[in-house]
Write a protein that holds these residues in place. Structure first.
Motif, PDB file in Angstrom:
ATOM      1  N   VAL A 294      82.630  58.487  58.662  1.00  0.00           N
ATOM      2  CA  VAL A 294      82.821  59.670  59.176  1.00  0.00           C
ATOM      3  C   VAL A 294      83.428  60.783  57.951  1.00  0.00           C
ATOM      4  N   LEU A 295      83.742  60.241  57.067  1.00  0.00           N
ATOM      5  CA  LEU A 295      84.604  60.998  55.725  1.00  0.00           C
ATOM      6  C   LEU A 295      82.997  61.891  54.854  1.00  0.00           C
ATOM      7  N   MET A 296      81.848  61.126  54.859  1.00  0.00           N
ATOM      8  CA  MET A 296      80.667  61.841  53.938  1.00  0.00           C
ATOM      9  C   MET A 296      80.072  62.668  54.486  1.00  0.00           C
ATOM     10  N   PRO A 297      80.167  62.796  56.003  1.00  0.00           N
ATOM     11  CA  PRO A 297      79.677  64.156  56.790  1.00  0.00           C
ATOM     12  C   PRO A 297      80.519  65.049  56.419  1.00  0.00           C
ATOM     13  N   ARG A 298      82.031  65.552  55.987  1.00  0.00           N
ATOM     14  CA  ARG A 298      82.567  66.011  56.258  1.00  0.00           C
ATOM     15  C   ARG A 298      83.272  66.633  54.848  1.00  0.00           C
ATOM     16  N   LEU A 299      82.748  66.087  53.654  1.00  0.00           N
ATOM     17  CA  LEU A 299      82.830  66.529  52.493  1.00  0.00           C
ATOM     18  C   LEU A 299      81.776  67.425  51.506  1.00  0.00           C
ATOM     19  N   ARG A 300      82.667  68.342  51.603  1.00  0.00           N
ATOM     20  CA  ARG A 300      81.770  69.606  51.124  1.00  0.00           C
ATOM     21  C   ARG A 300      80.680  69.463  49.584  1.00  0.00           C
ATOM     22  N   ASP A 301      82.347  68.519  48.719  1.00  0.00           N
ATOM     23  CA  ASP A 301      81.586  69.058  47.358  1.00  0.00           C
ATOM     24  C   ASP A 301      80.598  68.310  47.386  1.00  0.00           C
ATOM     25  N   ASP A 302      80.292  67.547  46.123  1.00  0.00           N
ATOM     26  CA  ASP A 302      78.912  66.734  45.596  1.00  0.00           C
ATOM     27  C   ASP A 302      79.594  65.094  45.053  1.00  0.00           C
ATOM     28  N   LEU A 303      79.395  64.608  45.705  1.00  0.00           N
ATOM     29  CA  LEU A 303      80.336  62.816  45.615  1.00  0.00           C
ATOM     30  C   LEU A 303      80.006  62.475  44.527  1.00  0.00           C
ATOM     31  N   LEU A 304      78.383  62.944  43.844  1.00  0.00           N
ATOM     32  CA  LEU A 304      78.772  62.020  42.598  1.00  0.00           C
ATOM     33  C   LEU A 304      79.157  62.637  41.542  1.00  0.00           C
ATOM     34  N   LEU A 306      81.849  63.641  41.628  1.00  0.00           N
ATOM     35  CA  LEU A 306      83.372  62.988  41.846  1.00  0.00           C
ATOM     36  C   LEU A 306      83.326  62.039  41.432  1.00  0.00           C
ATOM     37  N   MET A 307      82.289  60.962  41.797  1.00  0.00           N
ATOM     38  CA  MET A 307      82.385  59.730  41.457  1.00  0.00           C
ATOM     39  C   MET A 307      82.138  59.340  40.430  1.00  0.00           C
ATOM     40  N   LYS A 308      81.735  59.980  39.503  1.00  0.00           N
ATOM     41  CA  LYS A 308      81.281  60.428  38.316  1.00  0.00           C
ATOM     42  C   LYS A 308      83.079  60.782  36.796  1.00  0.00           C
ATOM     43  N   GLY A 309      83.347  61.437  37.314  1.00  0.00           N
ATOM     44  CA  GLY A 309      84.377  62.001  37.517  1.00  0.00           C
ATOM     45  C   GLY A 309      85.503  61.099  37.421  1.00  0.00           C
ATOM     46  N   ALA A 310      85.554  60.296  38.083  1.00  0.00           N
ATOM     47  CA  ALA A 310      86.647  59.168  38.078  1.00  0.00           C
ATOM     48  C   ALA A 310      86.585  57.949  37.333  1.00  0.00           C
ATOM     49  N   ALA A 311      84.335  57.788  37.132  1.00  0.00           N
ATOM     50  CA  ALA A 311      84.819  56.865  35.911  1.00  0.00           C
ATOM     51  C   ALA A 311      85.380  57.311  34.935  1.00  0.00           C
ATOM     52  N   ASP A 312      84.866  58.651  34.463  1.00  0.00           N
ATOM     53  CA  ASP A 312      84.990  59.324  33.035  1.00  0.00           C
ATOM     54  C   ASP A 312      86.525  59.825  32.788  1.00  0.00           C
ATOM     55  N   GLY A 313      87.025  59.473  33.797  1.00  0.00           N
ATOM     56  CA  GLY A 313      89.309  59.916  33.660  1.00  0.00           C
ATOM     57  C   GLY A 313      88.924  61.299  33.757  1.00  0.00           C
ATOM     58  N   GLN A 314      88.047  62.140  34.191  1.00  0.00           N
ATOM     59  CA  GLN A 314      88.298  63.359  34.248  1.00  0.00           C
ATOM     60  C   GLN A 314      88.784  64.365  36.013  1.00  0.00           C
ATOM     61  N   LEU A 315      89.415  63.234  36.753  1.00  0.00           N
ATOM     62  CA  LEU A 315      90.006  63.594  38.217  1.00  0.00           C
ATOM     63  C   LEU A 315      90.971  64.741  38.183  1.00  0.00           C
ATOM     64  N   LYS A 316      91.565  64.969  36.743  1.00  0.00           N
ATOM     65  CA  LYS A 316      92.894  65.693  36.741  1.00  0.00           C
ATOM     66  C   LYS A 316      92.190  67.755  36.802  1.00  0.00           C
ATOM     67  N   HIS A 317      90.834  67.238  36.697  1.00  0.00           N
ATOM     68  CA  HIS A 317      90.542  67.969  36.975  1.00  0.00           C
ATOM     69  C   HIS A 317      89.225  68.805  37.849  1.00  0.00           C
ATOM     70  N   MET A 318      90.049  67.973  38.569  1.00  0.00           N
ATOM     71  CA  MET A 318      88.239  68.142  39.786  1.00  0.00           C
ATOM     72  C   MET A 318      88.953  68.500  41.361  1.00  0.00           C
ATOM     73  N   SER A 319      88.452  68.462  42.824  1.00  0.00           N
ATOM     74  CA  SER A 319      89.126  68.752  43.529  1.00  0.00           C
ATOM     75  C   SER A 319      88.217  68.894  44.310  1.00  0.00           C
ATOM     76  N   ALA A 320      89.086  68.040  45.939  1.00  0.00           N
ATOM     77  CA  ALA A 320      87.382  67.523  46.994  1.00  0.00           C
ATOM     78  C   ALA A 320      87.929  68.818  47.669  1.00  0.00           C
ATOM     79  N   ARG A 321      87.141  69.344  48.560  1.00  0.00           N
ATOM     80  CA  ARG A 321      87.370  70.296  49.750  1.00  0.00           C
ATOM     81  C   ARG A 321      86.133  70.012  51.243  1.00  0.00           C
ATOM     82  N   TRP A 322      86.349  69.664  52.099  1.00  0.00           N
ATOM     83  CA  TRP A 322      86.667  69.389  53.448  1.00  0.00           C
ATOM     84  C   TRP A 322      86.617  69.939  54.183  1.00  0.00           C
ATOM     85  N   GLN A 323      85.341  69.950  54.892  1.00  0.00           N
ATOM     86  CA  GLN A 323      85.004  70.448  56.301  1.00  0.00           C
ATOM     87  C   GLN A 323      86.012  70.814  57.367  1.00  0.00           C
ATOM     88  N   GLY A 324      86.128  72.112  57.821  1.00  0.00           N
ATOM     89  CA  GLY A 324      87.440  72.001  59.278  1.00  0.00           C
ATOM     90  C   GLY A 324      86.825  70.774  60.121  1.00  0.00           C
TER      91      GLY A 324
END
Ligand code: AMP
Ligand code: GLY
Length: 426
Positions: A294-304, A306-324
């Motif tokens: 139920v999370l994936m269909p609501r995620l508007r941003d690029d999952l890949l 974001l996951m790469k950003g997590a692995a690379d220590g880059q999350l402070k520069h990133m955001s995640a947007r969700w469908q209403g």
């Protein structure tokens, strides 16, 4: 990017579906995958327990990034072995995966960093555990320390029930996972699942959901991996999310860094929203199943990305947007689940059930003579989006009713709490 996804459940089908939509993706492999995942990825028969085989596969196929779905390979150190081979991975090291792999470890961390959680004590013998139960009284919760496939927790309404659960653990019912027992206070409130992507330092809130763990309608009967879920969780208001980040998630990341096990991957906090605020029931180091569906269909941003950003220590520069819109998924399981599910029954009508706004994520399925058959306990996740949970529910059940699988069963009341709230607001 060439990506290898590890896993074979409904969670991994939802991840594969979302990763396949990434503009960064060049090629997706899945090990072992399932017939649904095969619609988005090339499934390969790798033995995931053989970490060196996974490393060789990655080298031979120039894999840029590995995404690990389930907890068992993480607890077994697959991420460590990939990192040692210079292969970037989404998922924590074995040390960091102790947040799920050892309830005692997590409780001690909570105590050290004043993270709200049920009062507890750890025991390695039955007599002391029983004395503690006699002192505190029932209701009380008895947990095997290690991974027990969701079966190691007993909510004991009486002292006798608690004694029996303690005996079960120490008699070896859960193997080494039960060699230590955590006993804790019974918390009252509403449960919610809260997800964060983590890169070791930064945690990015990554959605909320509620699932239905019991097999039967009205939340009755034995515990399962989850019979359905919806997102977002109405109890997780912006203020509640902020409080959870401040009181629970951020001190956890800080603590993990301080013990030398920075956490990367997805941290899934099982929360009890009590009258005093959020309390941590448990951590998981992976997406929930079926919450991920139920999370994936609501995620508007690029999952890949974001996951790469997590692995690379880059999350402070990133955001995640969700469908209403809300999303709701109904799990269709094979009769016998969560005991011994019947395998091999024929499933028809998936094509007629599919429609815009509906995704059917496959879990325990297999192909036989070109047709789809049941091959596990939880088999299908019929997922729908809608402006409200009520409308998502109606769309999901309309699709369920078009699936022709007499040997399957499902709950008719997924989302009932949120739907009741929506009705009260009208
Ligand atoms: P777990 O396997 O830790 O997710 O626990 C299974 C379920 O037991 C949770 O989803 C809760 O519903 C319930 N549970 C676990 N710990 C507690 C607690 N301390 N108080 C009340 N319910 C609990
Ligand atoms: N649905 C609960 C879990 O994934 O642990």
């Amino acid at each position: 990017m060439k990506v290898l996804l590890i896993g074979s459940g409904g969670r991994e089908h939802a991840l594969a579906w979302k990763i396949a939509a990434s503009p960064l993706l060049e090629k997706l492999y899945a090990a072992p995958g399932n017939p649904g995942i095969a619609g988005h990825a090339e499934c390969v028969g790798l033995d995931v327990k053989d970490h060196q085989a996974v490393v060789y596969f990655c080298r031979d196929n120039e894999i840029d990034f590995v995404v690990v779905g389930p907890e068992a390979p993480l607890v077994a150190g697959l991420a460590d072995d990939l990192i040692a081979a210079d292969i970037p991975v989404f998922g924590p090291t074995a040390d960091a995966a102790r947040l799920e792999g050892s309830k005692g470890f997590t409780k001690d961390l909570c105590a050290r960093y004043s993270i709200p959680t049920a009062a507890y004590a750890r025991f390695s013998d039955a007599d002391h555990a029983k004395d503690y139960v006699r002192n505190v009284g029932a209701p009380i919760v008895v947990k095997a320390d290690g991974l027990a496939a969701g079966k190691g927790v007993t909510i004991a309404a009486s002292e006798e029930e608690a004694f029996a659960a303690i005996d079960d653990c120490f008699s070896g019912l859960f193997g080494v996972s039960g060699a230590e027992v955590v006993i804790e206070e019974f918390l009252e409130g509403e449960e919610a699942s809260f997800f964060c992507l983590c890169d070791g330092k930064t945690a990015l809130p990554f959605g909320t959901a509620q699932d239905h763990k019991r097999v039967g309608e009205g939340d009755t009967g034995p515990n399962t991996g989850g019979m359905g879920a919806y997102s977002p969780a109405p109890v997780m208001s912006d203020a509640m999310i902020e409080r959870t980040m401040r009181d629970i998630i951020e001190p956890t990341l800080k603590g993990m860094e301080e013990v030398g096990s920075p956490f990367t991957g997805v941290l899934y906090a099982g929360l009890m929203i009590t009258k005093d605020g959020p309390s941590l029931i448990e951590y998981n180091v992976r997406f929930g199943d079926p919450e991920c569906q139920v999370l994936m269909p609501r995620l508007r941003d690029d999952l890949l990305a974001l996951m790469k950003g997590a692995a690379d220590g880059q999350l402070k520069h990133m955001s995640a947007r969700w469908q209403g819109d809300a999303a709701l998924t109904v799990v269709m399981a094979a009769k016998g689940y969560p005991g011994s599910p019947e395998k091999g029954s024929v499933i028809k009508g998936l094509e007629t059930a599919e429609a815009p706004g509906i995704e059917i994520f496959q879990a325990g399925t297999a192909l036989r003579d070109g047709g789809l058959v049941a091959n596990g306990g939880r088999v299908l996740n019929v997922t729908a989006l809608g402006p409200t949970v009520t409308e998502a529910r109606d769309a999901a059940y309309a699709a369920v009713d078009r699936i022709d699988w007499p040997e399957g069963f499902f709950r008719r009341d997924i989302g009932w709490k949120a739907i009741k709230r929506e009705a009260e607001k009208l």
